[in-house]
Design a protein around this motif. Structure first.
Motif, PDB file in Angstrom:
ATOM      1  N   ASP A 114      -5.554  -0.294 -10.416  1.00 36.45           N
ATOM      2  CA  ASP A 114      -5.787  -1.519  -9.535  1.00 36.45           C
ATOM      3  C   ASP A 114      -5.426  -2.930 -10.466  1.00 36.45           C
ATOM      4  O   ASP A 114      -6.052  -3.692 -10.768  1.00 36.45           O
ATOM      5  N   SER A 115      -3.985  -3.032 -10.366  1.00 33.60           N
ATOM      6  CA  SER A 115      -3.368  -4.044 -10.794  1.00 33.60           C
ATOM      7  C   SER A 115      -2.162  -4.333 -10.369  1.00 33.60           C
ATOM      8  O   SER A 115      -1.372  -3.460  -9.851  1.00 33.60           O
ATOM      9  N   LEU A 116      -1.960  -5.524 -10.316  1.00 35.35           N
ATOM     10  CA  LEU A 116      -0.589  -6.107  -9.620  1.00 35.35           C
ATOM     11  C   LEU A 116       0.775  -5.278 -10.160  1.00 35.35           C
ATOM     12  O   LEU A 116       1.754  -5.018  -9.656  1.00 35.35           O
ATOM     13  N   ALA A 117       0.695  -5.188 -11.738  1.00 37.46           N
ATOM     14  CA  ALA A 117       1.639  -4.810 -12.331  1.00 37.46           C
ATOM     15  C   ALA A 117       1.901  -3.286 -12.010  1.00 37.46           C
ATOM     16  O   ALA A 117       3.045  -2.835 -11.789  1.00 37.46           O
ATOM     17  N   THR A 148      -4.265   4.708  -4.844  1.00 39.84           N
ATOM     18  CA  THR A 148      -4.495   3.520  -5.687  1.00 39.84           C
ATOM     19  C   THR A 148      -6.052   3.508  -6.014  1.00 39.84           C
ATOM     20  O   THR A 148      -6.942   4.177  -5.181  1.00 39.84           O
ATOM     21  N   GLY A 149      -6.396   3.150  -7.144  1.00 44.57           N
ATOM     22  CA  GLY A 149      -7.767   3.179  -7.555  1.00 44.57           C
ATOM     23  C   GLY A 149      -7.840   3.440  -9.164  1.00 44.57           C
ATOM     24  O   GLY A 149      -7.497   4.634  -9.352  1.00 44.57           O
ATOM     25  N   ASP A 150      -8.484   2.557  -9.888  1.00 49.20           N
ATOM     26  CA  ASP A 150      -8.684   2.989 -11.093  1.00 49.20           C
ATOM     27  C   ASP A 150      -9.744   4.115 -11.284  1.00 49.20           C
ATOM     28  O   ASP A 150      -9.775   4.938 -12.397  1.00 49.20           O
ATOM     29  N   ASP A 195      -9.023  -4.955  -4.468  1.00 49.42           N
ATOM     30  CA  ASP A 195      -8.039  -4.646  -3.306  1.00 49.42           C
ATOM     31  C   ASP A 195      -6.812  -5.343  -3.424  1.00 49.42           C
ATOM     32  O   ASP A 195      -6.751  -6.620  -2.584  1.00 49.42           O
ATOM     33  N   LEU A 196      -5.760  -4.825  -3.948  1.00 49.49           N
ATOM     34  CA  LEU A 196      -4.476  -5.520  -4.369  1.00 49.49           C
ATOM     35  C   LEU A 196      -3.271  -5.311  -3.756  1.00 49.49           C
ATOM     36  O   LEU A 196      -2.188  -5.864  -3.781  1.00 49.49           O
TER      37      LEU A 196
END
Length: 403
Positions: free
Chosen positions: A224-227, A181-183, A254-255
């Motif tokens: 880094d988005s819930l979607a 995860t991570g942009d 941090d989702l």
């Protein structure tokens, strides 16, 4: 809130895990798998009295006094038995692996004979069962040869084949889905833009999973988005374990924990008294009546790999029904190390087991951003929380970096 000690975190993980169902695999695919059911021999080995040498099958009473000349009445080779009963002063030419003919009870090796036409002169005596591999001498039918929970070696496969097995019952490999995860992450080998880094964790973690006996499945890189997280987490529903890397701390981006909780996960703990690796979390969720274990690793590559060795490897071992001990050993420091803080420290180092006791050198540079020193290390030096400074010669616990 007090941080959870490493030992308690590991205990909770292992206590929650149950062995996966078994499956049958052919012998050629069995090495490296974990045995689910004991290997109990179906046959005696050898399955008959067999010659251990090239020579002559005889009656021991006929060769009690030598030299003596016997009549050669036939031949017995491996897979080509002589079926008639051996009579007084008779011999059968026999080769290694051949069945001992009826009436014979010893083998005279050919070096102790002189052959001439249909006769052989025996020059040395032979006692009963001399040079004979008796039936069941190696192992007998009904004997347990390999216990469940063993990581099968080539030697185990060999004895299984000898014991009459074409297939073995082994624990199903746990499927471990890995999500980065991570942009800021891009695939390794891709050009790096401003603020971007290579997403290396999933590749190292996949190696850890495979080495521990699991089946690694890389889901990809979630943004880094819930979607985005929802999309990737839903793609992992058939996995036994979901491992996330990154997004486990408390920043605005941090989702991962909220996304997992939205997907039905119940977290057991979050944050442990360990360095590197403080933001680790663990939980599970029910999917169609099946439990999936969720392990949230830090995004830092060194922290992620060390946490995987300490927590993920034992979890996979438990799912396989294989006890995976901490495998810590004692060693003495070659150099001093400073006092430790309130978290158990897993220091990268170099272990030398060529001496007794084993000696270990903790690297001076322990910054969790230094991947090179993880690659060069062969162990983790475990320093307890609040430990005072330790001098050279002090005894410490060491965990091998066998990943």
């Amino acid at each position: 809130m007090a941080l959870l000690p490493v030992s308690e975190a590991l205990r909770r993980i292992l206590d929650s895990a149950a062995t996966l169902p078994s499956e049958s695999v052919g012998l050629l695919a069995a090495r490296g798998r974990t045995l689910a059911e004991a290997i109990t021999s179906k046959v005696d080995n050898p399955p008959f009295d067999a010659s251990a040498m090239d020579g002559y099958a005889v009656r021991s009473e006929d060769v009690a006094t030598v030299p003596v000349t016997l009549t050669v009445v036939g031949e017995a080779g491996a897979g080509r038995p002589f079926t008639d009963t051996l009579r007084k002063r008779q011999a059968v030419r026999i080769f290694t692996g051949g069945i001992l003919p009826p009436g014979a009870d010893a083998i005279v090796i050919q070096e102790n004979t002189t052959a001439s036409g249909s006769e052989v002169t025996v020059l040395e005596t032979a006692q009963r069962d001399a040079n004979v591999r008796t039936r069941g001498q190696d192992f007998a039918a009904g004997e347990v040869l390999v216990e469940p929970g063993r990581l099968l070696t080539a030697r185990d496969v060999l004895i299984s084949a000898s014991a009459g097995y074409a297939e073995l019952s082994v624990a199903r490999k746990p499927v471990v889905a890995i999500l980065s995860t991570g942009d800021e992450l891009v695939a390794p080998g891709e050009p790096l833009g401003p603020g971007q880094i290579s997403g290396s964790n999933a590749y190292g973690l996949s190696g850890v999973v495979e080495a521990a006996g699991g089946e690694a499945r890389f889901l990809g890189i979630a943004r880094d988005s819930l979607a985005s997280l929802d999309e990737f987490i839903s793609a992992a529903e058939d996995a036994d374990v979901l491992v996330t890397s990154g997004g486990a701390s408390v920043g605005d981006h941090d989702l991962v924990r909220p996304a997992l909780e939205k997907a039905g996960a119940q977290l057991d703990f979050y944050k442990i008294a360990m360095r590197p690796g403080k933001p680790l979390f663990f939980g599970s969720r029910q999917i169609s009546g099946r439990r999936q274990y969720c392990v949230g690793l830090p995004g830092n590559p060194v922290s992620a790999m060390i946490c995987a060795r300490v927590f993920l490897v034992p979890l996979i071992g438990r799912l396989l029904g294989r006890e995976t001990p901490f495998e810590a050993l004692d060693a003495v420091l070659t150099d001093s190390i400073p006092a430790n803080g309130p978290r158990e420290h897993y220091m990268r180092g170099e272990l030398d087991v060529s001496s007794v006791p084993a000696r270990v050198t903790a690297f001076k540079k322990q910054d969790s951003g230094l991947v090179k020193f993880l690659q060069r290390a062969n162990c983790l030096v475990v320093i307890p929380a609040d430990s005072p400074a330790l001098d050279a010669g002090a005894s410490v616990r060491v965990l091998k970096l066998d990943i």
